[in-house]
Design an enzyme around this catalytic site. Structure first.
Site, PDB file in Angstrom:
ATOM      1  N   GLY A 166       0.802  -1.207   0.000  1.00  0.00           N
ATOM      2  CA  GLY A 166       0.000   0.000   0.000  1.00  0.00           C
ATOM      3  C   GLY A 166       0.838   1.262   0.000  1.00  0.00           C
ATOM      4  O   GLY A 166       1.262   1.761  -1.044  1.00  0.00           O
ATOM      5  N   CYS A 167       1.114   1.781   1.186  1.00  0.00           N
ATOM      6  CA  CYS A 167       1.703   3.108   1.296  1.00  0.00           C
ATOM      7  C   CYS A 167       3.131   3.192   0.763  1.00  0.00           C
ATOM      8  O   CYS A 167       3.513   4.193   0.168  1.00  0.00           O
ATOM      9  CB  CYS A 167       1.637   3.577   2.738  1.00  0.00           C
ATOM     10  SG  CYS A 167      -0.073   3.748   3.341  1.00  0.00           S
TER      11      CYS A 167
END
Length: 239
Positions: A166-167
């Site tokens: 994700g990030c």
């Protein structure tokens, strides 16, 4: 064979096949290190690094020492060190700043001012080091990160943190889009699901940045010249 070992073995088989496809088509080139790096640590706050949270990630016994080593090496050369955390001012009201993301993941647990969103004290920021509170996955999305790095004369972002799927991934994608060389440190990233780290490292290394082992990144940091910033002008001193 344990589940995570089985996943890793299956991914290795897939990677071997995919590597041939990518190389035949001109992928997996190297973006390389620049001359002015910054360390950017993604969401290494307690909600991700400590057990007992919905966002808790595996591998901290490796990630935390790796980040500590990177910080020591980077600070010795005056390298900018930046942290991000994800946090929301209003997790209850009808005008919450959580947006639609709360319909997918439990971001209501990430409230500004709580212990959960504080950077882990084992790798916490030093004096003057920037902590960016973001609302979305990428460290660049809706934040001053790009302008801050440009003002520091940065050309390379050394990325650590969570989550890989994700990030960290989205930050790497935005880094190259913003004109920075993304270097993801293999031992300094993690996630919650077996196999996710390996797959995303492989895919990022093929398309968005370079995945490098900790030893090579530390060697690079040791070899750069020391940088200082005086009166808003980035200058370089011989190490």
């Amino acid at each position: 064979m344990r589940d995570d070992e089985a996943v890793r073995a299956a991914l290795e088989t897939i990677f071997d096949a995919d590597t041939g496809i990518y190389r035949e088509r001109g992928f997996q080139r190297r973006v390389g290190f620049g001359t002015r790096p910054a360390l950017v640590h993604i969401d290494l706050a307690n909600a991700w690094t400590r057990p007992g949270h919905p966002f808790s990630c595996d591998g901290m016994e490796t990630i935390i020492p790796a980040v500590q080593a990177l910080n020591d090496a980077g600070r010795a050369k005056g390298v900018p060190v930046v942290y991000t955390t994800t946090a929301y001012q209003d997790v209850d009201g009808p005008n919450s700043d959580m947006g639609l993301w709360v319909h997918k993941i439990p971001v209501e647990h990430l409230k500004v001012g709580t212990e959960a969103v504080e950077i882990d004290s084992r790798i916490g920021p030093g004096e003057g080091e920037l902590v960016i509170v973001k609302k979305r996955a990428s460290g660049f999305h809706g934040t001053p990160l790009s302008s801050y790095l440009n003002a520091q004369g940065v050309d390379t972002v050394i990325l650590t943190g969570v989550t890989m799927a994700g990030c960290v991934r989205h930050t790497a994608e935005d880094a190259i889009a913003e004109g920075f060389r993304p270097i993801v440190v293999r031992e300094a990233v993690g996630d919650r699901v077996p196999g996710v780290v390996e797959w995303n490292l492989f895919d990022i290394d093929a398309k968005f940045g370079d995945v490098e082992p900790l030893e090579d990144v530390l060697s690079y940091l040791d070899g750069i010249e020391t940088f200082t910033s005086r009166s808003g002008v980035v200058t370089r001193e011989t190490a």
